[in-house]
Scaffold this motif. Structure first.
Motif, PDB file in Angstrom:
ATOM      1  N   GLU A  71      74.157  -1.247  88.254  1.00  0.00           N
ATOM      2  CA  GLU A  71      74.277   0.101  88.841  1.00  0.00           C
ATOM      3  C   GLU A  71      73.998   0.123  90.450  1.00  0.00           C
ATOM      4  O   GLU A  71      72.931  -0.610  90.973  1.00  0.00           O
ATOM      5  CB  GLU A  71      73.369   1.017  88.200  1.00  0.00           C
ATOM      6  CG  GLU A  71      73.583   0.978  86.705  1.00  0.00           C
ATOM      7  CD  GLU A  71      73.678   2.408  86.081  1.00  0.00           C
ATOM      8  OE1 GLU A  71      73.621   3.452  86.770  1.00  0.00           O
ATOM      9  OE2 GLU A  71      74.050   2.269  84.785  1.00  0.00           O
ATOM     10  N   ARG A  98      77.364  19.858  77.800  1.00  0.00           N
ATOM     11  CA  ARG A  98      76.812  18.481  77.035  1.00  0.00           C
ATOM     12  C   ARG A  98      77.477  17.242  77.404  1.00  0.00           C
ATOM     13  O   ARG A  98      77.003  16.317  77.661  1.00  0.00           O
ATOM     14  CB  ARG A  98      76.828  18.584  75.488  1.00  0.00           C
ATOM     15  CG  ARG A  98      75.949  19.686  74.919  1.00  0.00           C
ATOM     16  CD  ARG A  98      76.044  19.917  73.409  1.00  0.00           C
ATOM     17  NE  ARG A  98      75.888  18.715  72.661  1.00  0.00           N
ATOM     18  CZ  ARG A  98      76.154  18.854  71.393  1.00  0.00           C
ATOM     19  NH1 ARG A  98      76.855  19.633  70.811  1.00  0.00           N
ATOM     20  NH2 ARG A  98      76.174  17.603  70.781  1.00  0.00           N
ATOM     21  N   LYS A 100      79.054  16.713  80.270  1.00  0.00           N
ATOM     22  CA  LYS A 100      78.713  16.532  81.577  1.00  0.00           C
ATOM     23  C   LYS A 100      77.229  15.581  81.490  1.00  0.00           C
ATOM     24  O   LYS A 100      77.070  14.769  82.367  1.00  0.00           O
ATOM     25  CB  LYS A 100      78.525  17.846  82.356  1.00  0.00           C
ATOM     26  CG  LYS A 100      78.457  17.672  83.663  1.00  0.00           C
ATOM     27  CD  LYS A 100      78.466  19.051  84.684  1.00  0.00           C
ATOM     28  CE  LYS A 100      78.205  18.470  86.057  1.00  0.00           C
ATOM     29  NZ  LYS A 100      78.229  19.770  86.875  1.00  0.00           N
ATOM     30  N   LEU A 101      76.439  16.042  80.921  1.00  0.00           N
ATOM     31  CA  LEU A 101      74.865  15.453  80.669  1.00  0.00           C
ATOM     32  C   LEU A 101      75.147  14.070  80.363  1.00  0.00           C
ATOM     33  O   LEU A 101      74.638  13.105  81.004  1.00  0.00           O
ATOM     34  CB  LEU A 101      73.962  16.166  79.727  1.00  0.00           C
ATOM     35  CG  LEU A 101      73.620  17.436  80.311  1.00  0.00           C
ATOM     36  CD1 LEU A 101      72.651  18.330  79.149  1.00  0.00           C
ATOM     37  CD2 LEU A 101      72.556  17.292  81.499  1.00  0.00           C
ATOM     38  N   ILE A 102      76.200  13.761  79.184  1.00  0.00           N
ATOM     39  CA  ILE A 102      76.463  12.415  79.249  1.00  0.00           C
ATOM     40  C   ILE A 102      76.986  11.770  80.056  1.00  0.00           C
ATOM     41  O   ILE A 102      76.654  10.377  80.460  1.00  0.00           O
ATOM     42  CB  ILE A 102      77.438  12.285  77.632  1.00  0.00           C
ATOM     43  CG1 ILE A 102      76.499  12.961  76.475  1.00  0.00           C
ATOM     44  CG2 ILE A 102      77.906  10.877  77.367  1.00  0.00           C
ATOM     45  CD1 ILE A 102      77.444  13.069  75.372  1.00  0.00           C
ATOM     46  N   GLU A 104      76.819  12.135  83.204  1.00  0.00           N
ATOM     47  CA  GLU A 104      75.684  11.864  84.405  1.00  0.00           C
ATOM     48  C   GLU A 104      74.867  10.760  84.142  1.00  0.00           C
ATOM     49  O   GLU A 104      74.513  10.061  84.696  1.00  0.00           O
ATOM     50  CB  GLU A 104      75.177  13.164  84.677  1.00  0.00           C
ATOM     51  CG  GLU A 104      76.027  14.224  85.606  1.00  0.00           C
ATOM     52  CD  GLU A 104      75.356  15.366  85.785  1.00  0.00           C
ATOM     53  OE1 GLU A 104      74.355  15.759  85.081  1.00  0.00           O
ATOM     54  OE2 GLU A 104      75.980  16.274  86.424  1.00  0.00           O
ATOM     55  N   SER A 105      74.203  10.669  82.684  1.00  0.00           N
ATOM     56  CA  SER A 105      73.592   9.829  82.223  1.00  0.00           C
ATOM     57  C   SER A 105      73.975   8.140  82.471  1.00  0.00           C
ATOM     58  O   SER A 105      73.538   7.357  82.589  1.00  0.00           O
ATOM     59  CB  SER A 105      73.075   9.995  80.901  1.00  0.00           C
ATOM     60  OG  SER A 105      74.022   9.664  79.885  1.00  0.00           O
ATOM     61  N   ARG A 106      75.680   8.267  82.415  1.00  0.00           N
ATOM     62  CA  ARG A 106      76.131   7.025  82.193  1.00  0.00           C
ATOM     63  C   ARG A 106      76.811   6.689  83.578  1.00  0.00           C
ATOM     64  O   ARG A 106      77.174   5.587  83.873  1.00  0.00           O
ATOM     65  CB  ARG A 106      77.098   6.883  81.288  1.00  0.00           C
ATOM     66  CG  ARG A 106      76.920   6.913  79.827  1.00  0.00           C
ATOM     67  CD  ARG A 106      77.857   6.806  78.886  1.00  0.00           C
ATOM     68  NE  ARG A 106      77.481   6.702  77.421  1.00  0.00           N
ATOM     69  CZ  ARG A 106      78.282   6.526  76.496  1.00  0.00           C
ATOM     70  NH1 ARG A 106      79.602   6.136  76.721  1.00  0.00           N
ATOM     71  NH2 ARG A 106      77.646   6.594  75.497  1.00  0.00           N
ATOM     72  N   GLY A 107      76.307   7.684  84.624  1.00  0.00           N
ATOM     73  CA  GLY A 107      77.254   7.389  85.898  1.00  0.00           C
ATOM     74  C   GLY A 107      78.667   7.454  86.028  1.00  0.00           C
ATOM     75  O   GLY A 107      79.107   6.675  86.937  1.00  0.00           O
TER      76      GLY A 107
END
Length: 129
Positions: A71, A98, A100-102, A104-107
């Motif tokens: 990353e 939900r 969007k959170l996924i 963001e967590s994966r970039g």
């Protein structure tokens, strides 16, 4: 750059769910050239690796040499314009949040997350046949 550059390039590109043409669109590198890099037929110059790393939001040292973190700590570029499937899907606000959170967590972008989740789900469904 070591011999595994081509494998890291494929891994980073496929991690976004992008085709070579889509990576070309985001990076500004010709699709045929990306194909040659992935096949190990050609080795990119430092400037090209930098463009690919930026487009894929991965670390330059990781992409070029397999060292450091994958990353890069910066935002993934906008989703390739060639993919328009997301615009026709109507998600309620809770489901979108939900997703969007996924993402963001994966970039990755929301569109990329949706593509990845749908692909994974379809793969899982296909295994059950």
């Amino acid at each position: 750059m070591n011999e595994d550059f081509q494998h890291r390039l494929v891994k980073a590109r496929s991690g976004h769910g992008w085709s070579q043409a889509e990576l070309a669109e985001v990076s500004g590198i010709a699709p045929a050239q990306i194909s040659r890099y992935e096949q190990g037929k050609s080795k990119p110059r430092t400037e090209v690796i930098a463009k690919l790393a930026k487009a894929l939001a991965v670390g330059f040292d990781w992409l070029a040499y397999g060292k450091g973190e994958i990353e890069a700590g910066f935002d993934v570029p906008e989703y390739p314009s060639g993919r328009k499937f997301f615009s026709s899907i109507d998600l309620d606000e809770a489901l979108y949040s939900r997703l969007k959170l996924i993402a963001e967590s994966r970039g990755i972008t929301v569109e990329m997350a949706l593509h990845t989740l749908l692909s994974e789900a379809l793969d899982d469904m296909g295994k059950g046949e």
